[in-house]
Design an enzyme around this catalytic site. Structure first.
Site, mmCIF file in Angstrom:
data_model
loop_
_atom_site.group_PDB
_atom_site.id
_atom_site.type_symbol
_atom_site.label_atom_id
_atom_site.label_comp_id
_atom_site.label_asym_id
_atom_site.label_seq_id
_atom_site.Cartn_x
_atom_site.Cartn_y
_atom_site.Cartn_z
ATOM 1 C CG ASP A 1 3.171 0.424 9.480
ATOM 2 O OD1 ASP A 1 2.177 0.417 8.755
ATOM 3 O OD2 ASP A 1 3.221 -0.129 10.596
ATOM 4 N NE ARG B 1 0.568 -1.851 10.346
ATOM 5 C CZ ARG B 1 0.787 -2.178 11.612
ATOM 6 N NH1 ARG B 1 -0.004 -3.031 12.208
ATOM 7 N NH2 ARG B 1 1.791 -1.650 12.274
#
Ligand SMILES: [Zn+2]
Length: 423
Positions: free
Chosen positions: A335, A337
């Protein structure tokens, strides 16, 4: 060779000589000082990114990734490089703020809290500074088939004000471009500002030399996607303690959000978030859907589709126990983000308590709470809204710490629940 090319571009607009922005002595005027987190707009000072503008004090260019298209438009001879926007009648359709959080330099570091009201910098503009908005606030009607379903199922009732019988919802929508105060962003990640600047410089192919040569320029407009906020109910109630707030923080998933692809729960969860926001607005509160352009966990859609193939082709089929592993094989991480920056927009909206957070993700919950926002209730997606092929994703996320009382066991996680590529 260049000489053989037909002249259709904008060569005449290339100033001679090229002005390098990389050293202080080369700019036309001193950067306008910015006091990030100052209590009022005038003392905070404007963010000025336009090349050759008086007082330029920001690295990068306006419009995020779209700045590259602007460069193309100038190169192709379709846009005057010196065009200044005529901002007549573009002011916010609803007032937002100011809120006390704007005057806390540490609460908002990835957007410009004064970005929607450039007119407040009239003196700088009169002195020749090109101060452009990085935030725009307008109004709209939206309509999603799921909301019509909710009306027919009796979960929502039209009120003629917020929700019309045909499913139209009245919203305030806000587009926000990223504006990074580099010192604050570095602090958020617990790293030194020089370290952050060096990596931003090197891993964008040296695109912004000022990151390393101009420590006096503290603001960076990164060429990345921004955020759209959809507000339900009266935005003037924001910032009041008594206002009940519902919120869905949603990261872009074009395949599901727009095209209804069934491999994940993104659109069903988004639609559920809108439903809860409408209910909350009808009860006198305010709903906020925050839509971040962070496609495929900010790994991008190419990586995402590669991972889909790897998941569906692996031995044992598409199953939850290999869900994150397949992403890590392709991208190197699960990830990207960086939800550490995500709560900024909530602080910008004056939110200090979320009564209904429509999310099960601890990756979202933890930074929201760590940033000082109280979360009263977390609302999961109703089971009946989860598409069959998305069970892989849902099981994997529950096992990885999603907010749930039904954590699947290892036998459950090893069962292939996703379709094969040819199914
Ligand atoms: Zn998705």
């Amino acid at each position: 060779m260049d000489q053989d090319l037909p002249t259709r571009g904008n060569d005449r607009q290339i100033p001679q000589p090229i002005v390098l922005t990389s050293h202080p002595g080369n700019s036309s005027s001193a950067p306008r000082p910015v006091l990030w987190g100052a209590g009022d707009q005038k003392s905070r000072g404007p963010v000025i990114a336009t090349p050759r503008s008086a007082g330029r004090n920001a690295i990068g260019a306006h419009s995020g990734s779209y700045s590259l298209y602007r460069a193309l438009a100038v190169a192709a001879g379709q846009l005057d490089a010196d065009h200044k926007p005529d901002l007549t009648n573009t002011a916010p359709a609803e007032p937002i703020g100011p809120f006390p959080q704007w005057a806390d330099g540490g609460k908002i570091v990835s957007l410009d809290p004064w970005g929607h009201v450039p007119g407040g910098f009239a003196e700088d503009i009169a002195a020749g500074a090109d101060v452009r908005p990085s935030i725009a606030v307008t109004k709209a009607h939206i309509n999603m088939p799921e909301i019509g379903d909710a009306i027919r199922a009796g979960r929502l009732k039209a009120d003629g004000e917020i929700l019309a019988p045909n499913g139209d919802i009245r919203v305030t929508k806000i587009a926000i471009e990223p504006v990074w105060q580099l010192e604050g962003v570095a602090r958020r990640f617990g790293i030194r500002e020089t370290e952050l600047r060096r990596h931003l410089f090197e891993h964008t192919g040296g695109m912004f030399p000022e990151l390393v040569t101009r420590p006096d320029l503290k603001i960076f407009l990164p060429p990345i996607g921004g955020t759209t906020v959809y507000l339900f109910g009266d935005p003037r109630k924001l910032g009041r303690k008594e206002t009940i707030i519902a919120c869905r923080v949603h990261d872009e998933c074009n395949g599901s959000d727009v095209f209804g692809s069934d491999i994940c729960t993104c659109r069903p969860y988004l639609a559920h978030g809108v439903e809860v926001c409408v209910q909350t607005a009808q009860e006198g509160g305010v709903g906020a859907v925050v839509y971040n352009r962070k496609e495929g966990r900010a790994l991008g859609e190419v990586t995402k589709f590669l991972v889909y193939n790897a998941r569906k082709r692996q031995e044992g089929g598409d199953r939850a126990d290999a869900y994150f592993q397949r992403t890590e094989c392709v991208a190197g991480v699960q990830d990207m983000r960086f939800q550490e920056l995500m709560p900024d927009v909530l602080h910008w909206l004056g939110i200090s308590r979320i009564d209904r957070l429509v999310s099960m993700s601890n990756m979202k919950y933890a930074p929201i709470v760590a940033s000082g926002i109280e979360v009263v209730e977390r609302i999961p997606i109703p089971d009946e809204l989860i598409p069959a092929d998305a069970r892989v994703e849902m099981d994997a996320k529950k096992a990885a710490g999603y907010f749930t009382d039904q954590v699947p066991d290892s036998a459950e996680l090893g069962i292939a629940k996703g379709r094969g590529l040819d199914a």
